[in-house]
Motif scaffolding. Structure first.
Motif, mmCIF file in Angstrom:
data_model
loop_
_atom_site.group_PDB
_atom_site.id
_atom_site.type_symbol
_atom_site.label_atom_id
_atom_site.label_comp_id
_atom_site.label_asym_id
_atom_site.label_seq_id
_atom_site.Cartn_x
_atom_site.Cartn_y
_atom_site.Cartn_z
ATOM 1 N N MET A 1 37.803 67.553 18.805
ATOM 2 C CA MET A 1 39.182 67.409 19.279
ATOM 3 C C MET A 1 40.130 67.315 18.077
ATOM 4 O O MET A 1 39.824 66.648 17.089
ATOM 5 C CB MET A 1 39.334 66.142 20.130
ATOM 6 C CG MET A 1 38.524 66.163 21.406
ATOM 7 S SD MET A 1 39.320 67.104 22.737
ATOM 8 C CE MET A 1 40.534 65.942 23.260
ATOM 9 N N CYS A 25 47.362 77.780 22.424
ATOM 10 C CA CYS A 25 46.577 77.046 23.420
ATOM 11 C C CYS A 25 47.095 77.282 24.832
ATOM 12 O O CYS A 25 48.263 77.631 25.042
ATOM 13 C CB CYS A 25 46.631 75.542 23.136
ATOM 14 S SG CYS A 25 45.982 75.059 21.524
ATOM 15 N N ARG A 28 44.627 73.019 30.407
ATOM 16 C CA ARG A 28 43.584 72.948 31.418
ATOM 17 C C ARG A 28 44.192 72.776 32.802
ATOM 18 O O ARG A 28 45.275 72.208 32.956
ATOM 19 C CB ARG A 28 42.650 71.769 31.132
ATOM 20 C CG ARG A 28 41.721 71.982 29.943
ATOM 21 C CD ARG A 28 40.668 73.033 30.233
ATOM 22 N NE ARG A 28 39.626 73.059 29.198
ATOM 23 C CZ ARG A 28 38.713 73.997 29.110
ATOM 24 N NH1 ARG A 28 38.718 75.009 29.969
ATOM 25 N NH2 ARG A 28 37.790 73.946 28.163
ATOM 26 N N GLU A 45 46.316 66.478 22.386
ATOM 27 C CA GLU A 45 44.949 66.629 21.913
ATOM 28 C C GLU A 45 44.416 67.951 22.439
ATOM 29 O O GLU A 45 44.589 68.278 23.621
ATOM 30 C CB GLU A 45 44.081 65.476 22.402
ATOM 31 C CG GLU A 45 44.494 64.130 21.825
ATOM 32 C CD GLU A 45 43.683 62.983 22.403
ATOM 33 O OE1 GLU A 45 43.103 63.154 23.493
ATOM 34 O OE2 GLU A 45 43.634 61.912 21.763
ATOM 35 N N GLU A 47 41.140 70.963 22.492
ATOM 36 C CA GLU A 47 39.750 71.354 22.263
ATOM 37 C C GLU A 47 39.770 72.752 21.671
ATOM 38 O O GLU A 47 40.276 73.700 22.302
ATOM 39 C CB GLU A 47 38.971 71.336 23.577
ATOM 40 C CG GLU A 47 37.537 71.824 23.458
ATOM 41 C CD GLU A 47 36.848 71.930 24.809
ATOM 42 O OE1 GLU A 47 35.904 72.720 24.919
ATOM 43 O OE2 GLU A 47 37.281 71.223 25.750
ATOM 44 N N TYR A 55 42.363 74.703 24.060
ATOM 45 C CA TYR A 55 42.911 74.218 25.313
ATOM 46 C C TYR A 55 43.508 72.832 25.096
ATOM 47 O O TYR A 55 42.916 71.994 24.400
ATOM 48 C CB TYR A 55 41.829 74.134 26.392
ATOM 49 C CG TYR A 55 41.467 75.462 27.011
ATOM 50 C CD1 TYR A 55 42.217 75.980 28.057
ATOM 51 C CD2 TYR A 55 40.378 76.194 26.541
ATOM 52 C CE1 TYR A 55 41.890 77.197 28.634
ATOM 53 C CE2 TYR A 55 40.040 77.420 27.108
ATOM 54 C CZ TYR A 55 40.806 77.913 28.152
ATOM 55 O OH TYR A 55 40.485 79.117 28.722
ATOM 56 N N LYS A 57 43.957 69.296 26.147
ATOM 57 C CA LYS A 57 43.171 68.379 26.977
ATOM 58 C C LYS A 57 43.974 67.160 27.418
ATOM 59 O O LYS A 57 43.740 66.603 28.495
ATOM 60 C CB LYS A 57 41.935 67.907 26.192
ATOM 61 C CG LYS A 57 40.993 69.024 25.783
ATOM 62 C CD LYS A 57 40.141 69.497 26.936
ATOM 63 C CE LYS A 57 39.105 68.464 27.312
ATOM 64 N NZ LYS A 57 38.210 68.922 28.395
ATOM 65 N N ASN A 58 44.904 66.739 26.572
ATOM 66 C CA ASN A 58 45.605 65.491 26.877
ATOM 67 C C ASN A 58 46.972 65.473 26.195
ATOM 68 O O ASN A 58 47.111 65.934 25.063
ATOM 69 C CB ASN A 58 44.776 64.294 26.393
ATOM 70 C CG ASN A 58 45.446 62.968 26.703
ATOM 71 O OD1 ASN A 58 45.883 62.726 27.824
ATOM 72 N ND2 ASN A 58 45.554 62.114 25.701
#
Length: 290
Positions: A1, A25, A28, A45, A47, A55, A57-58
């Motif tokens: 990450m 990016c 998700r 964050e 991946e 992608y 993620k957060n």
């Protein structure tokens, strides 16, 4: 990450600055389920799935969010106004200042095109805002551009520029570019015609300083406040007064210290009149909702 800053959004593609490298990016699917949309200015964050791709993620908790344009984590707003060409609109300026107070964004007022105004006009403007206090910078973009002071103002912050069309925002940015400030592709971008930008982008001025280049950031509604009685908290000069009633709205209430200071000339008449205008605008909108 990895963790980075979203510096550009374009449809469903997000460009992140990760340690000086740009990653492309997508988000998700669970973001849609949660009703969360990544915004320019977000720290996120990711991946990593390939060479400079990944992608999201957060989304890391936001400091703030502006709805129009939809951007996040703005440290300060550089509010551009002019005395002439276009003519000064104090109501628009006070509305911006109210929004910034409401969502906790610092403000620098930039009086641009000072060469078109008289010393008397500039001083009258100063008298309204210099004691509130807001930082006020007077600019003649063509003859005296205080580069060092501006870079100091921008240092360590993510800033957004706002103001009506024609107030000198593009000239301001071009002056920064011409003064050896590296902002990537901004020099080409600033050659665009009026209002052709269709995405939001952040340019890196230096290691820890960013500027939003945002389309459509020249007008907005005051719907960020739902209850007119909250408006008084967004006028800084009302803060240090002690009215008889704690919930005083500074309009018709007895023993109102704001009205007393207004009559003594300690509070700007134009600021107070704009407060009344915005108060009634919010009240009318709230009443019409029902």
């Amino acid at each position: 990450m990895k963790t980075g800053k979203i510096i550009k959004t374009q449809k469903d593609i997000y460009y992140l600055d990760v340690d000086g490298q740009t990653y492309l990016c997508k988000a998700r699917g669970n973001f849609r389920v949660k009703g969360v949309k990544p915004l320019a200015g977000d720290r996120a964050e990711i991946e990593v799935t390939g060479d400079k791709e990944g992608y999201i993620k957060n989304i890391i908790d936001r400091k703030n969010e502006i709805k129009r344009p939809n951007i996040a984590n703005v440290d300060q707003l550089l509010l551009f106004v002019t005395i002439k060409n276009p003519p000064l609109n104090l109501l628009r300026l006070d509305k911006y200042l109210s929004m910034c107070e409401f969502i906790d964004i610092d403000v620098v007022i930039i009086l641009s095109k000072s060469d078109l105004a008289s010393e008397k006009e500039i001083e009258e403007f100063r008298e309204i805002y210099q004691n509130i206090p807001y930082e006020l910078l007077v600019l003649d973009n063509y003859n005296s551009f205080p580069k060092d002071r501006i870079l100091e103002i921008l240092k360590g912050k993510t800033s957004a520029l706002s103001g009506a069309s024609g107030v000198g925002k593009s000239t301001f940015l071009n002056n920064l570019v011409d003064e050896d400030v590296e902002i990537g592709s901004i020099s080409e971008k600033l050659k665009r015609g009026k209002n052709t930008t269709r995405h939001t982008e952040i340019f890196k001025v230096n290691e820890d300083s960013y500027i939003f280049d945002t389309p459509g950031f020249d007008s907005f509604d005051i719907d960020f406040i739902e209850d007119e009685t909250d408006l008084k908290y967004t006028f800084k000069e009302f803060d240090n007064t002690s009215c008889k009633f704690n919930n005083c709205n500074h309009i018709n209430e007895p023993q109102c210290k704001v009205k007393e200071e207004l009559n003594k000339g300690l509070i700007s008449r134009s600021r107070y009149e704009n407060y009344l205008t915005l108060f009634n605008e919010i009240k009318k909108r709230r009443e019409n909702k029902w």
